[in-house]
Design an enzyme around this catalytic site. Structure first.
Site, PDB file in Angstrom:
ATOM      1  N   ASP A   1      -3.937   6.088   2.177  1.00  0.00           N
ATOM      2  CA  ASP A   1      -2.808   6.862   2.722  1.00  0.00           C
ATOM      3  C   ASP A   1      -2.248   7.603   1.503  1.00  0.00           C
ATOM      4  OD1 ASP A   1      -0.969   7.666   4.666  1.00  0.00           O
ATOM      5  OD2 ASP A   1       0.445   6.082   4.123  1.00  0.00           O
TER       6      ASP A   1
ATOM      7  N   ALA B   1      -0.238   1.590  -1.009  1.00  0.00           N
ATOM      8  CA  ALA B   1       0.384   0.785   0.048  1.00  0.00           C
ATOM      9  C   ALA B   1       1.905   0.815   0.127  1.00  0.00           C
ATOM     10  CB  ALA B   1      -0.078  -0.658  -0.084  1.00  0.00           C
ATOM     11  N   ALA B   2       2.608   1.090  -0.971  1.00  0.00           N
ATOM     12  CA  ALA B   2       4.080   0.994  -0.924  1.00  0.00           C
ATOM     13  C   ALA B   2       4.654   2.119  -0.071  1.00  0.00           C
ATOM     14  CB  ALA B   2       4.649   1.078  -2.340  1.00  0.00           C
TER      15      ALA B   2
ATOM     16  N   ASP C   1      -4.622   0.467 -10.758  1.00  0.00           N
ATOM     17  CA  ASP C   1      -5.083   1.839 -10.623  1.00  0.00           C
ATOM     18  C   ASP C   1      -6.339   1.816  -9.734  1.00  0.00           C
ATOM     19  OD1 ASP C   1      -4.818   4.611 -12.292  1.00  0.00           O
ATOM     20  OD2 ASP C   1      -6.913   4.203 -11.710  1.00  0.00           O
TER      21      ASP C   1
ATOM     22  N   GLY D   1       4.801  -0.184   2.416  1.00  0.00           N
ATOM     23  CA  GLY D   1       4.154  -1.275   3.147  1.00  0.00           C
ATOM     24  C   GLY D   1       3.992  -1.072   4.640  1.00  0.00           C
TER      25      GLY D   1
ATOM     26  N   CYS E   1       0.534  12.873   4.969  1.00  0.00           N
ATOM     27  CA  CYS E   1       1.598  13.440   5.802  1.00  0.00           C
ATOM     28  C   CYS E   1       1.798  14.893   5.364  1.00  0.00           C
ATOM     29  CB  CYS E   1       2.876  12.613   5.741  1.00  0.00           C
ATOM     30  SG  CYS E   1       3.497  12.338   4.099  1.00  0.00           S
TER      31      CYS E   1
HETATM   32  N1  SAM Z   1       0.912   3.646   2.879  1.00  0.00           N
HETATM   33  C1  SAM Z   1       2.333   3.635   2.617  1.00  0.00           C
HETATM   34  C2  SAM Z   1       3.058   3.185   3.859  1.00  0.00           C
HETATM   35  O1  SAM Z   1       2.523   3.298   4.958  1.00  0.00           O
HETATM   36  O2  SAM Z   1       4.190   2.659   3.732  1.00  0.00           O
HETATM   37  C3  SAM Z   1       2.818   4.968   2.112  1.00  0.00           C
HETATM   38  C4  SAM Z   1       2.032   5.439   0.938  1.00  0.00           C
HETATM   39  S1  SAM Z   1       2.598   6.915   0.175  1.00  0.00           S
HETATM   40  C5  SAM Z   1       2.112   8.143   1.267  1.00  0.00           C
HETATM   41  C6  SAM Z   1       1.467   7.093  -1.148  1.00  0.00           C
HETATM   42  C7  SAM Z   1       1.518   6.025  -2.198  1.00  0.00           C
HETATM   43  O3  SAM Z   1       0.541   6.338  -3.188  1.00  0.00           O
HETATM   44  C8  SAM Z   1       2.841   5.902  -2.928  1.00  0.00           C
HETATM   45  O4  SAM Z   1       3.327   4.589  -2.853  1.00  0.00           O
HETATM   46  C9  SAM Z   1       2.508   6.263  -4.366  1.00  0.00           C
HETATM   47  O5  SAM Z   1       3.237   5.514  -5.312  1.00  0.00           O
HETATM   48  C10 SAM Z   1       1.034   5.960  -4.457  1.00  0.00           C
HETATM   49  N2  SAM Z   1       0.349   6.729  -5.529  1.00  0.00           N
HETATM   50  C11 SAM Z   1       0.848   7.727  -6.292  1.00  0.00           C
HETATM   51  N3  SAM Z   1      -0.075   8.143  -7.178  1.00  0.00           N
HETATM   52  C12 SAM Z   1      -1.168   7.406  -6.974  1.00  0.00           C
HETATM   53  C13 SAM Z   1      -2.434   7.343  -7.604  1.00  0.00           C
HETATM   54  N4  SAM Z   1      -2.757   8.163  -8.597  1.00  0.00           N
HETATM   55  N5  SAM Z   1      -3.313   6.427  -7.156  1.00  0.00           N
HETATM   56  C14 SAM Z   1      -3.007   5.613  -6.148  1.00  0.00           C
HETATM   57  N6  SAM Z   1      -1.817   5.627  -5.496  1.00  0.00           N
HETATM   58  C15 SAM Z   1      -0.914   6.506  -5.920  1.00  0.00           C
END
Ligand code: SAM
Length: 456
Positions: free
Chosen positions: A183, A117-118, A166, A120, A236
């Site tokens: 995402d 989500a980060a 996780d 956000g 993306c």
């Molecule tokens: N959905 C967000 C937005 O719209 O602002 C952007 C998300 S970004 C594409 C992918 C996110 O997945 C990052 O915040 C990253 O820290 C997290 N991420 C990285 N490794 C991951 C893992 N093994 N499992 C879950 N999330 C992970």
């Protein structure tokens, strides 16, 4: 220069036109778009502030309340940005809204997980769409979870739970969510026009690593999706290994069914099909769409509904005396209850109380609902989250400040305002920025130090 291995790998993929694709990356064109927050009185605020209002050039056609800007202003120096009046979000990724309107026409009462989500963007969109639902906004990386908390706080949502887990941890609540959005972390080629520095990070090896990680993330979280629930998968990246190949893998190994969307023809979004099972995906190329590179697909879990029971954890409630003190500061509507987390009291919707106790038992919660405040002796110290929330605070003392004073406040500097003694909301163009305590000979600025504007 775009990586030649990337360009070669995209040859033959539907919608990829090398010349136009290279051209748009060389063009230097930059798009900026925002999504307004319909849960706050933003129309009046934007009209009064005249900061981004004159820049709203055209609506983003596939998302409510979303606009392309005619130029990119300095958001840092717009107090309305800090008040959560809008979120700066890339337009293609707002297509999530269209997916939701098509596949979940009745959002009320739904439980939704935004797994990655980060910072956000998708979570604030989900919080708006599922305003009568429960949204769990999760980020596995701790430092990024802090940014997520900040953005969810500014958005003001009272029905969002931010977790720092996780994907595997969600297996402790099987068949729980109606919708899971993944995402996924990806190789990021879709953002090369916006961020050319990212080009040098790209490699074929990383595409393979991302593809494997995407499969692991989804396999870990899928048990938490209800039978008949929807998985919304997005990246993306333009690479087939991270897009259509993941759909084939989902159909083949996880038994999901692909669902279609119907974008308008004049949006120039490219519908594609995975090689083996013809699962539907939607590609966004910046030479055709008014947005950056993006891929999204919707799939449904099928099977027999499982009868699940989830143990919960009692949420500590305030004592009668504490409740009395909190109520004397602000009487919440009946729809909310208060619970205690460390030394803070938090407000959450009563209809989701059982679910919150289940989430508290199984996950690491960073923030749930809205922090109301804490007690120091008999004094209520109101929380910043309360000031920025959707909750009705009209009965509380507030002082409307001009832009220069709002920026001083947001820099956590000293300010001079004429106001009643005690706690005051600092408000700009009708939107709350935070709290200040007015004392006989000075004003204490309660803006959170870690969020203050550092630039001059
Ligand atoms: N959905 C967000 C937005 O719209 O602002 C952007 C998300 S970004 C594409 C992918 C996110 O997945 C990052 O915040 C990253 O820290 C997290 N991420 C990285 N490794 C991951 C893992 N093994 N499992 C879950 N999330 C992970």
């Amino acid at each position: 220069m775009l990586p030649s291995a990337l360009l070669a790998s995209l040859e033959g993929i539907k919608g990829f036109h090398r010349e136009a694709f290279e051209g748009v990356h060389a063009s230097g064109v930059q798009l900026t778009s925002v999504r307004l927050n319909p849960m706050k009185p933003v129309q009046a605020a934007l009209a009064a502030a005249q900061t981004i209002q004159p820049l709203l050039a055209a609506p983003v056609p596939w998302c409510a309340d979303a606009w392309y800007l005619s130029e990119r202003p300095s958001f840092t120096f717009d107090p309305l940005f800090h008040a959560g009046a809008y979120y700066v979000q890339e337009a293609s990724s707002m297509f999530l809204w269209k997916v939701l309107t098509e596949h979940i026409p009745s959002p009320s009462g739904k439980k939704v997980l935004d797994l990655c989500a980060a910072p956000g963007g998708k979570s604030t969109l989900l919080a708006t769409y599922f305003k009568e639902g429960l949204v769990v906004s999760n980020e596995v990386i701790k430092s990024r979870a802090a940014i997520l908390v900040e953005n969810i706080t500014k958005w003001g949502a009272d029905h969002v739970v931010v977790t720092n887990n996780d994907p595997l941890h969600f297996q402790s609540i099987p068949h729980y969510f109606d919708v899971i959005a993944v995402d996924a972390p990806c190789s990021g080629s879709g953002l090369f026009r916006k961020d050319p520095d990212a080009i040098k990070e790209w490699s074929e090896d990383n595409v393979q690593l991302c593809s494997q990680r995407q499969q692991r993330i989804i396999a870990d979280v899928l048990p938490a999706l209800k039978e008949d629930g929807l998985l919304i998968y997005s990246t993306c990246s333009y690479s087939r290994e991270e897009d259509e190949a993941i759909l084939d893998w989902l159909v083949e190994t996880q038994g999901l069914t692909s669902l279609e969307c119907t974008p308008e023809a004049d949006w120039h979004i490219t519908p594609t099909e995975s090689e083996k099972y013809q699962a539907r995906g939607y590609r966004f190329y910046p030479d055709q769409v008014k947005g950056e590179g993006f891929f999204i697909a919707v799939l449904q879990k099928t099977g027999v509904a499982a009868d699940s029971h989830y143990p919960g954890q009692a949420l500590p409630t305030p004592s009668k005396a504490e409740l009395g003190l909190l109520k004397s500061f602000l009487q919440l509507p009946d729809a909310y209850f208060l619970f205690k987390q460390t030394d803070h009291f938090r407000a959450f919707k009563k209809e989701w109380e059982t679910d919150l106790s289940i989430l508290a038992k199984n996950l690491y919660i960073k923030k749930a609902g809205v922090a109301f405040g804490m007690l120091k002796g008999k004094d209520v110290i109101p929380s910043h989250e309360l000031a920025l929330s959707y909750l009705d605070l009209q009965g509380l003392a507030a002082v409307e400040v001009d832009k220069a004073t709002a920026l001083l406040y947001l820099k956590k500097k000293d300010l001079m305002v004429t106001a009643d003694k005690g706690w005051n909301l600092i408000r700009h163009c009708g939107l709350n920025l935070g709290w200040a305590k007015v004392l006989p000979n000075r004003l204490n600025n309660y803006y959170p130090g870690e969020w203050r504007i550092l630039k001059d």
